[in-house]
Design an enzyme around this catalytic site. Structure first.
Site, mmCIF file in Angstrom:
data_model
loop_
_atom_site.group_PDB
_atom_site.id
_atom_site.type_symbol
_atom_site.label_atom_id
_atom_site.label_comp_id
_atom_site.label_asym_id
_atom_site.label_seq_id
_atom_site.Cartn_x
_atom_site.Cartn_y
_atom_site.Cartn_z
ATOM 1 C CD1 TRP A 209 12.630 27.274 30.094
ATOM 2 C CD2 TRP A 209 14.089 28.942 29.817
ATOM 3 N NE1 TRP A 209 13.399 26.978 28.996
ATOM 4 C CE2 TRP A 209 14.311 27.978 28.807
ATOM 5 C CE3 TRP A 209 14.902 30.079 29.844
ATOM 6 C CZ2 TRP A 209 15.299 28.129 27.831
ATOM 7 C CZ3 TRP A 209 15.887 30.234 28.866
ATOM 8 C CH2 TRP A 209 16.070 29.267 27.884
ATOM 9 C CG ASN A 210 12.054 32.456 26.738
ATOM 10 O OD1 ASN A 210 10.950 32.265 27.245
ATOM 11 N ND2 ASN A 210 12.205 32.666 25.449
ATOM 12 C CE LYS B 133 4.051 23.917 33.911
ATOM 13 N NZ LYS B 133 5.571 23.970 33.945
ATOM 14 N N PRO B 134 3.625 27.871 35.566
ATOM 15 C CG PRO B 134 4.693 28.722 37.461
ATOM 16 C CD PRO B 134 3.412 28.086 37.006
ATOM 17 N N GLY C 200 6.035 27.372 24.195
ATOM 18 C CA GLY C 200 7.064 26.372 24.461
ATOM 19 C C GLY C 200 7.467 25.691 23.164
ATOM 20 C CB SER C 201 9.382 22.604 22.596
ATOM 21 O OG SER C 201 8.557 21.567 23.114
ATOM 22 C CD GLU D 250 5.661 32.424 21.161
ATOM 23 O OE1 GLU D 250 6.628 31.902 20.545
ATOM 24 O OE2 GLU D 250 5.775 32.990 22.258
ATOM 25 C CG LEU D 251 3.894 25.856 19.065
ATOM 26 C CD1 LEU D 251 3.389 24.743 18.162
ATOM 27 C CD2 LEU D 251 3.786 25.459 20.530
ATOM 28 C CB CYS E 261 10.329 31.998 20.535
ATOM 29 S SG CYS E 261 9.384 33.441 21.059
ATOM 30 C CD GLU F 254 13.392 28.033 18.964
ATOM 31 O OE1 GLU F 254 12.947 29.182 19.054
ATOM 32 O OE2 GLU F 254 12.762 27.022 19.350
#
Length: 484
Positions: A158-159, A182-183, A236-237, A258-259, A292, A386
């Site tokens: 979402w960022n 999938k947004p 995401g996480s 990409e975490l 991130c 984080e």
């Protein structure tokens, strides 16, 4: 469609699922609220396993023809898409701000990044080249081709709900893959608007599909178990990435993950303090720290720690928190109450362990003031989690070796920053840091034509530049026996 009126000034955007080139209305819908003021933005189609199956079928069928198009045909469509994104930049920027609270100036900057990415991959796909390799046999010709991996499942956060979508799907489409997107459930309108523009650019049906979902777990599980889906690209996480990593094993999917990040900032005594303050403020507080690659830990050489801290506090005092549609706003709301609770919990944990609050700490609704902590216990949560908020600890270090040890003392390895005028130190430290991105006297090193990715628990795979395109290509050895 959402209605844009004086009472609801949200730009028009689709609210249906986009499947097989058509807008699909569903009886199941979920309510989308803005973090700006809590208003209802829209009721959006809520996709599940049935829609996932329909999208997988459409992506597979579309791939059969899309992979056969020439690079120049794909480039033409991507170029038109880029120009449409540019012509709708104002509406897309406002959608970003309404959906996730990013200050409007920063939303406009995100659209510029998205346009640059789309244009980059429109050109880069013309440079997908294979190789001819020498053969030990006079009657054989050996070649290595690069071919698209197949249908792709992409999950975006979402960022950065426009640039992150484009950064994933533009190289996939450029390579000849089809994409099911999938947004994030907090920002589906931006992605649906991009799909609308893809269709307007004459992107064939089934090449890009968008499945919004309030509960994405069943949908994701369905697509991760589907052998027709060749690749997952996820941002995401770390916890969710680890779960998806396991789910992809049964079908041996290609993965790009990409975490999480936990970026350190190292300020050495020979740094230009004013420049280091200004750029570190940017590296930490843009998007209210919800990035991130945001600075999470600030380490300053002992010799300049008092001076740097004073300058930093003064700069923080100039940051404007408030209405994200105001042109002078630097920090808008956090995206959700959950994000605010994490900010408060990390702050309280640090204070309970003896940290000193130098500035900030106030919370009003979803709005949190930029906050700086000193004398923070190394066991505090803020040093190990984080933050994704405008909360930052500052700590001194004695020398280069200690600075490197502190920076690498994390299971994450996405980005790191350092400020020094010593060229030798710049190289030594950059080589020693365990991360994928290093900014040397640079608070915003990410750029569309460069590699973007991490190591350790920050993930695997690549985005950006030629490396992002190669993620969607696989090699094929072709040996040709000549007749006679």
């Amino acid at each position: 469609m959402t209605q844009c009126t004086p009472e609801n000034p949200v730009p028009l955007a689709p609210t249906s699922a986009f499947i097989a080139g058509s807008w699909t209305d569903l009886p199941a819908r979920f309510v989308l609220r803005s973090p700006v003021d809590g208003r209802i933005l829209a009721e959006v189609a809520d996709c599940g396993t049935r829609e996932a199956e329909a999208a997988a079928q459409a992506a597979t069928a579309a791939f059969a023809s899309w992979r056969l198009t020439t690079a120049y045909q794909r480039a033409a469509i991507l170029s038109r898409w880029a120009e449409l994104i540019q012509s709708h930049a104002g509406d897309l920027a406002r959608l970003i701000t309404w959906e996730m609270g990013k200050p409007i100036r920063q939303s406009r900057a995100e659209i510029k990044t998205a346009v640059t990415l789309a244009r980059w991959y429109a050109e880069e796909c013309k440079r997908i080249t294979g190789e001819s390799i020498p053969s030990q046999f006079p009657d054989k010709r050996l070649q290595v081709w690069k071919v698209p991996v197949g249908p792709v499942f992409a999950i975006t956060p979402w960022n950065s709900p426009v640039s992150m979508v484009v950064r994933k799907i533009a190289p996939a489409l450029a390579a000849g893959c089809t994409v099911i997107l999938k947004p994030d459930e907090q920002t589906p309108l931006s992605a649906l608007k991009l799909a609308e523009l893809w269709a307007e650019a004459e992107g064939p049906g089934g090449t890009l599909q968008v499945l919004p979902s309030a509960d994405p777990v069943p949908l994701a599980e369905r697509l991760m178990m589907d052998p027709r889906i060749a690749k997952l690209s996820f941002t995401g996480s770390t916890a969710v990435g680890q779960k998806l990593y396991g789910q992809g094993s049964s079908t041996i999917k290609r993965l790009a993950l990409e975490l999480g990040g936990h970026a350190p900032v190292l300020i050495f005594a020979d740094a230009d303090i004013d420049a280091a303050v200004a750029m570190t403020i940017h590296a930490k507080f843009r998007y209210a720290g919800q990035s991130c690659v945001a600075a999470n830990r600030l380490y300053v050489e002992d010799a300049i720690l008092p001076e740097f801290t004073a300058h930093y506090l003064e700069a923080m005092g100039h940051l404007q928190v408030g209405d994200p549609f105001a042109e002078d706003t630097d920090i808008g709301p956090l995206v959700s109450e959950t994000a605010v609770e994490k900010f408060k919990a990390q702050l309280q944990d640090a204070l309970d362990r003896g940290a000193r609050l130098l500035r900030g700490g106030a919370v009003q609704g979803l709005y949190c003031t930029p906050t700086l902590l000193a004398e923070v216990d190394p066991q505090s949560r803020i040093f190990h989690e984080e933050s994704f908020s405008p909360l930052l600890p500052i700590q001194g270090f004695r020398d280069e070796a200690e600075a490197i040890a502190l920076a690498n003392d994390t299971p994450y390895g996405l980005a790191a920053y350092l400020w020094t005028r010593d060229l030798g130190r710049a190289y030594r430290v950059a080589e020693a840091l365990q991360c994928g991105i290093v900014g040397i006297n640079d608070g915003s090193p990410a750029t569309p034509q460069a590699y973007f990715g991490g190591s350790k628990l920050s993930g695997l795979g690549a985005e950006g530049g030629k490396w992002g395109l190669e993620e969607y290509l696989q090699l094929r050895h072709v040996s040709i026996q000549l007749p006679g």
